[in-house]
Design an enzyme around this catalytic site. Sequence first.
Site, PDB file in Angstrom:
ATOM      1  NE  ARG A   1      12.353  41.184 -26.014  1.00 53.61           N
ATOM      2  CZ  ARG A   1      11.552  41.698 -25.100  1.00 53.61           C
ATOM      3  NH1 ARG A   1      11.064  40.942 -24.144  1.00 53.61           N
ATOM      4  NH2 ARG A   1      11.230  42.960 -25.153  1.00 53.61           N
ATOM      5  CB  CYS A   2      14.250  34.802 -31.858  1.00 50.04           C
ATOM      6  SG  CYS A   2      14.990  33.539 -32.887  1.00 50.04           S
TER       7      CYS A   2
ATOM      8  CG  ASP B   1      13.700  49.458 -32.243  1.00 49.14           C
ATOM      9  OD1 ASP B   1      13.241  48.632 -31.428  1.00 49.14           O
ATOM     10  OD2 ASP B   1      14.652  50.212 -31.976  1.00 49.14           O
TER      11      ASP B   1
ATOM     12  CB  THR C   1       6.729  48.543 -29.104  1.00 46.34           C
ATOM     13  OG1 THR C   1       7.365  49.064 -27.930  1.00 46.34           O
ATOM     14  CG2 THR C   1       6.836  49.569 -30.210  1.00 46.34           C
TER      15      THR C   1
ATOM     16  NE  ARG D   1      14.736  46.716 -20.843  1.00 48.80           N
ATOM     17  CZ  ARG D   1      14.638  45.475 -21.300  1.00 48.80           C
ATOM     18  NH1 ARG D   1      15.286  45.108 -22.385  1.00 48.80           N
ATOM     19  NH2 ARG D   1      13.885  44.587 -20.672  1.00 48.80           N
TER      20      ARG D   1
END
Length: 386
Positions: A115-116, A146, A168, A214
Amino acid sequence: MKAYGHAFRVPFRRAISGFAGLARHHNLLKKEWNVPMMRKIGVLTSGGDAPGMNAAVMSIARSAAAYGMPLIGIKHGYNGLLRKSTSIKDDLQELYLDTVLDIADQPGTYLRTARCEEFKDPKWREIAVQTLKAMEIDGLVVIGGDGSFQGAMRLCELGIPCIGIPGTIDNDLAYTEMTLGYETAVQVCTEAIRAIRATSRSHDRPHVVECMGRHCGDIALKAACATGSEIVVVPEVPWSVEEVASRLNKQIAKGNYRSTIVLAEGCWESMAPFDMYGFLTSHGKQCFEGEPMSAMRFASIMKRMCGMVEARSTVVGYTQRGALPVAKDSAFAFEAGNLAVRLLRDGISNQVIGVRQGKVFNMPIVDALKVEKHFRRDLYDLVNNL
Ligand code: ADP
Ligand code: F6P
């Protein structure tokens, strides 16, 4: 097309075609005169890793090589564009065919993913654009979910042609029938649940199985259908502990003591308030005040609410993400990777690739992100009410 790459390539190609006269194919031109027909493209994987990401990178690398476009691998998602590492090799790497052929059928992602958070900030995105320009990378393939597509859309707005490939395991992108990794995740969960059901049957006791997801219950729902599990609980549908206990009791009343309750990990968010501490301590079970609900605690509660001798739990967890891709995911990766490169080559960008009515297609990112996901409530009811 908005992107600068197109403006450069089309007149350039036309000029060469006109000058070449008889030469019909650009590839022929390139071969004979060594004219650089296309410039460099980049690829990155972002968000959670998904089985099939490496297969997509392999296909992109083979396609880029076939069309004479050098390919740069960007490491650790969008982080690689922000030049935060001390060594450039940790951020960007030219991808060669023999490397990608080695990793094609491997799970995980060779390019690494991350992640960033900084990338959500326009200041950092400017740095990303500078990096791309400095490296003469004309277009980018983003493999992710997304969130990653939101990032790609922002880059498109800054004039960088991007193509998104859905990667994903959660299957939470509504515009497409397939996302890389989802079929594999379902297969892993299905195999785990089948094995669990064998031991549940042997002991005549229920079992709670937690799958990933999630915000999206698709993996749990499909694996529940595939295994004939009796109960499924997902984030999309509000539920209560008492309601699930009542479903389990109905199974027990039918003489079925070994039901499987399949949960999606995000289901705790849609659970009605329940005093777990009060319930467990009043049943002589140690529990800490404020402790979050978990599959293990839930099994313990079900056992006590339904008067079972035992109930067990298993979290399938990261085995779903780190599994070898099933053929369906790899095959989609192969087709999607090629289409992504062809689109960039042909000056078409700001698109995502997906599957519609079984066929691989592309559509604008902006429109794809607007499509709303519809949860299969009919299937959910079928599992829970049979
Ligand atoms: P996924 O792509 O699997 O949905 P995330 O939602 O964690 O995963 O997003 C992955 C990355 O995409 C983020 O860490 C960030 O770098 C980038 N991203 C997500 N949302 C945005 C946004 N609104 N603007 C720019 N970049 C974003
Ligand atoms: O890839 C999506 C997903 O698997 C979700 O189902 C899960 O909640 C999340 O990633 C966990 O990812 P991580 O622990 O890597 O942040």
